[in-house]
Design a protein around this motif. Structure first.
Motif, PDB file in Angstrom:
ATOM      1  N   GLY A  87       1.614  12.422   3.077  1.00 55.90           N
ATOM      2  CA  GLY A  87       0.599  11.645   3.788  1.00 55.90           C
ATOM      3  C   GLY A  87       0.644  11.704   5.292  1.00 55.90           C
ATOM      4  N   ASN A  88       1.666  12.336   5.858  1.00 58.60           N
ATOM      5  CA  ASN A  88       1.781  12.566   7.299  1.00 58.60           C
ATOM      6  C   ASN A  88       2.130  11.310   8.113  1.00 58.60           C
ATOM      7  OD1 ASN A  88       1.935  14.473   9.288  1.00 58.60           O
ATOM      8  ND2 ASN A  88      -0.184  14.251   9.926  1.00 58.60           N
ATOM      9  N   THR A  89       1.275  10.282   8.079  1.00 57.06           N
ATOM     10  CA  THR A  89       1.565   9.062   8.844  1.00 57.06           C
ATOM     11  C   THR A  89       1.415   7.831   7.959  1.00 57.06           C
ATOM     12  OG1 THR A  89      -0.732   8.913   9.567  1.00 57.06           O
ATOM     13  CG2 THR A  89       0.795  10.006  11.057  1.00 57.06           C
ATOM     14  N   GLU A  90       2.041   6.725   8.397  1.00 50.55           N
ATOM     15  CA  GLU A  90       1.918   5.479   7.622  1.00 50.55           C
ATOM     16  C   GLU A  90       0.502   4.923   7.740  1.00 50.55           C
ATOM     17  OE1 GLU A  90       3.175   4.017  11.746  1.00 50.55           O
ATOM     18  OE2 GLU A  90       3.467   5.799  10.498  1.00 50.55           O
ATOM     19  N   ILE A 269       0.198   6.363   0.191  1.00 59.56           N
ATOM     20  CA  ILE A 269       1.241   5.456  -0.299  1.00 59.56           C
ATOM     21  C   ILE A 269       1.444   4.440   0.823  1.00 59.56           C
ATOM     22  CG2 ILE A 269       3.640   5.236  -1.069  1.00 59.56           C
ATOM     23  CD1 ILE A 269       3.524   8.287  -1.731  1.00 59.56           C
ATOM     24  N   LYS A 270       1.218   3.155   0.534  1.00 62.22           N
ATOM     25  CA  LYS A 270       1.311   2.139   1.595  1.00 62.22           C
ATOM     26  C   LYS A 270       2.648   1.408   1.605  1.00 62.22           C
ATOM     27  CE  LYS A 270      -3.561   1.485   2.556  1.00 62.22           C
ATOM     28  NZ  LYS A 270      -4.602   0.552   2.988  1.00 62.22           N
ATOM     29  N   PHE A 271       3.239   1.213   0.401  1.00 60.99           N
ATOM     30  CA  PHE A 271       4.516   0.494   0.336  1.00 60.99           C
ATOM     31  C   PHE A 271       5.448   1.147  -0.667  1.00 60.99           C
ATOM     32  CE2 PHE A 271       1.579  -2.900   1.673  1.00 60.99           C
ATOM     33  CZ  PHE A 271       2.266  -3.449   2.749  1.00 60.99           C
ATOM     34  N   ASP A 282       9.199  -2.150   1.790  1.00 58.32           N
ATOM     35  CA  ASP A 282       9.099  -1.395   3.043  1.00 58.32           C
ATOM     36  C   ASP A 282       7.754  -0.702   3.142  1.00 58.32           C
ATOM     37  OD1 ASP A 282      11.704  -1.841   4.144  1.00 58.32           O
ATOM     38  OD2 ASP A 282      12.537  -0.448   2.684  1.00 58.32           O
ATOM     39  N   VAL A 283       7.206  -0.677   4.356  1.00 52.68           N
ATOM     40  CA  VAL A 283       6.034   0.164   4.629  1.00 52.68           C
ATOM     41  C   VAL A 283       6.474   1.604   4.395  1.00 52.68           C
ATOM     42  CG1 VAL A 283       4.466   0.959   6.459  1.00 52.68           C
ATOM     43  CG2 VAL A 283       5.067  -1.475   6.292  1.00 52.68           C
ATOM     44  N   PHE A 284       5.587   2.439   3.823  1.00 55.26           N
ATOM     45  CA  PHE A 284       5.960   3.830   3.526  1.00 55.26           C
ATOM     46  C   PHE A 284       5.695   4.712   4.745  1.00 55.26           C
ATOM     47  CE2 PHE A 284       5.089   8.120   1.827  1.00 55.26           C
ATOM     48  CZ  PHE A 284       6.277   8.328   1.142  1.00 55.26           C
ATOM     49  N   TYR A 285       6.766   5.312   5.245  1.00 51.60           N
ATOM     50  CA  TYR A 285       6.671   6.255   6.369  1.00 51.60           C
ATOM     51  C   TYR A 285       6.989   7.652   5.849  1.00 51.60           C
ATOM     52  CZ  TYR A 285       6.838   2.124   9.398  1.00 51.60           C
ATOM     53  OH  TYR A 285       6.567   0.920  10.013  1.00 51.60           O
ATOM     54  N   PRO A 286       5.991   8.538   5.712  1.00 54.01           N
ATOM     55  CA  PRO A 286       6.227   9.868   5.147  1.00 54.01           C
ATOM     56  C   PRO A 286       7.325  10.663   5.850  1.00 54.01           C
ATOM     57  CG  PRO A 286       3.880   9.434   5.241  1.00 54.01           C
ATOM     58  CD  PRO A 286       4.542   8.311   5.965  1.00 54.01           C
TER      59      PRO A 286
END
Length: 439
Positions: A87-90, A269-271, A282-286
């Motif tokens: 997803g590259n970015t959150e 993907i958000k969480f 947690d927030v998802f950070y790719p």
């Protein structure tokens, strides 16, 4: 998490170890191993092939600079491609509406109800929101009770109508309740079933039509791998959800769902959710996830977790005590308790670059600090405040009171004294103690 995949990728990069330059032959061998690793991680073959084709293309197009070895270059290329794949970015929640309505959907057993509680806690503590949880699962009585227990633990109200068997009506009434009582977020926990079926899909679609949610979050058990991806596809076709939540990620050693779900349904993907504790969301950070898969650690998340637990006033008091060489056992115990709040000890260690691989086969219990806490608790208030008071007879009494051997206490006391000496040395360096302060 992702242990198998991490090991296989590490093994693939070793193919390039000692190579002086990137060549078609050594890239082909490495890429083949990467593709096998992805397929074994339950990644669809077509996605794995597309991924490795892009890696090969980038690797062959690179001019290797002398400061970077072919192995290091390949790790960077794979990290960038993994980040892109996930997803590259959150992507954050859209919380502009008042109230913001969030619909939580997914199969039974995926962790929807627990996630709803975690999300309410996240929005209350991190986003300063006043959420209302809505029990709209009319088939599983335990779901209403579970949501009420979770709501009670985090101090969030739960709206329910146990006798009403009309989910649409319950949701409409809940939204009215939220508007009338100043709730600015409504989180709807919907019913799930063991498999995708028409009855469930129709009901959740009707709830969506009635609630007009700003966010529809699809919750999926990441341990089900490719099945999770297929289920997400089916739900997305009917609901057009806005984001994905991956649960049970701490038990996922392969990683197929996390790697391919965004590619398949083109939704972020958000969480990510791990464990049962209500603060383990947690927030998802790719990019951070890609770094962890490749054993590069995740210092950013580690620092963020620490900052969330250590308040500024406490940090200032602690800094003053360290500067005055008055750091004692009470301070030490307080620091241990703060660390425990940050999450699983093994998970925290895995965020430190290079440490994840070292501890992957170790059984590190979250109770690892219990013995130390028992020894501190066995001391008198005077002994905790003045460690130098603890002589031989006191040591025997403390060890006995904690149910420990005298050698265990001696080792702990030695380590504690070494730490105090190190703090004393830091005080002699101009600005040295400032490094201990939470920014």
């Amino acid at each position: 998490m992702f242990e198998s995949l991490s090991e296989r990728l590490d093994s693939a990069f070793k193919q390039l170890k000692g190579e002086g330059r990137i060549s078609e032959i050594n890239v082909a061998t490495t890429v083949k191993e990467i593709r096998r690793a992805l397929v074994d991680a339950d990644v669809n073959f077509k996605i794995a092939k597309d991924f490795t084709d892009r890696v090969r293309e980038k690797a062959m197009g690179e001019k290797v600079i002398t400061a970077i070895s072919p192995g290091q270059l390949m790790v960077k290329i794979v990290k960038d491609e993994l980040t892109e794949l996930m997803g590259n970015t959150e992507v954050e929640l859209d919380l502009k509406a008042n109230p913001t309505v969030i619909l939580v959907a997914g199969l039974q057993g995926s962790g929807k109800t627990t996630f709803s509680g975690k999300l309410a806690n996240f929005l209350k503590t991190k986003k300063n929101k006043k959420p209302l949880l809505v029990a709209a699962d009319i088939y599983r009585p335990a779901a209403i009770d579970q949501l009420k227990v979770l709501g009670g633990q985090i101090g969030v109200e739960v709206y329910s109508e146990p006798e009403n068997k009309n989910a649409v009506q319950i949701v409409e009434n809940a939204v009215k309740e939220a508007k009338a009582n100043g709730y600015n977020v409504v989180i709807i926990d919907t019913a799930g079933r063991l498999a995708v079926d028409e009855v469930m899909m129709t009901e959740v679609a009707n709830v969506k039509a009635a609630a007009s949610p700003q966010e529809i979050l699809f919750v999926v058990d990441s341990m089900t791998g490719q099945d999770a991806v297929n289920t997400a596809k089916a739900f997305n076709e009917r609901l057009d959800f806005s984001g994905i939540v991956l649960t049970k990620l701490d038990g996922d050693t392969r990683g197929g769902a996390a790697l391919t779900i965004k590619y398949t349904v083109q939704k972020p993907i958000k969480f990510v959710s791990m464990g049962e504790k209500l603060d383990t969301l947690d927030v998802f950070y790719p990019e951070r996830m890609a770094q962890r898969i490749l054993g590069m650690g995740d210092i950013t998340t580690l620092v963020e977790r620490a900052q969330a637990q250590f308040d500024e006033e406490q940090a200032k008091k602690l800094e003053k005590k360290i500067r005055a060489n008055k750091f004692d056992f009470d301070d030490f115990k307080e620091q241990l308790q703060q660390i425990k709040k940050m999450g699983s000890i093994k998970d925290l260690l895995g965020m430190i670059p290079g440490v994840g691989k070292a501890v992957k086969d170790m059984d590190i219990s979250d109770d690892a600090f219990k013995g130390i806490e028992a020894m501190i608790n066995s001391m008198t208030p005077d002994e905790r405040a003045n460690p130098d008071l603890i002589d031989g007879s006191r040591r025997r009494r403390i060890a006995k009171g904690a149910g420990k051997e005298i050698q265990d206490l001696n080792q702990f006391m030695k380590q504690f004294e070494q730490m105090r000496q190190m703090m004393k040395m830091m005080n002699k360096i101009p600005g040295g103690a400032k490094g201990l302060k939470m920014k």
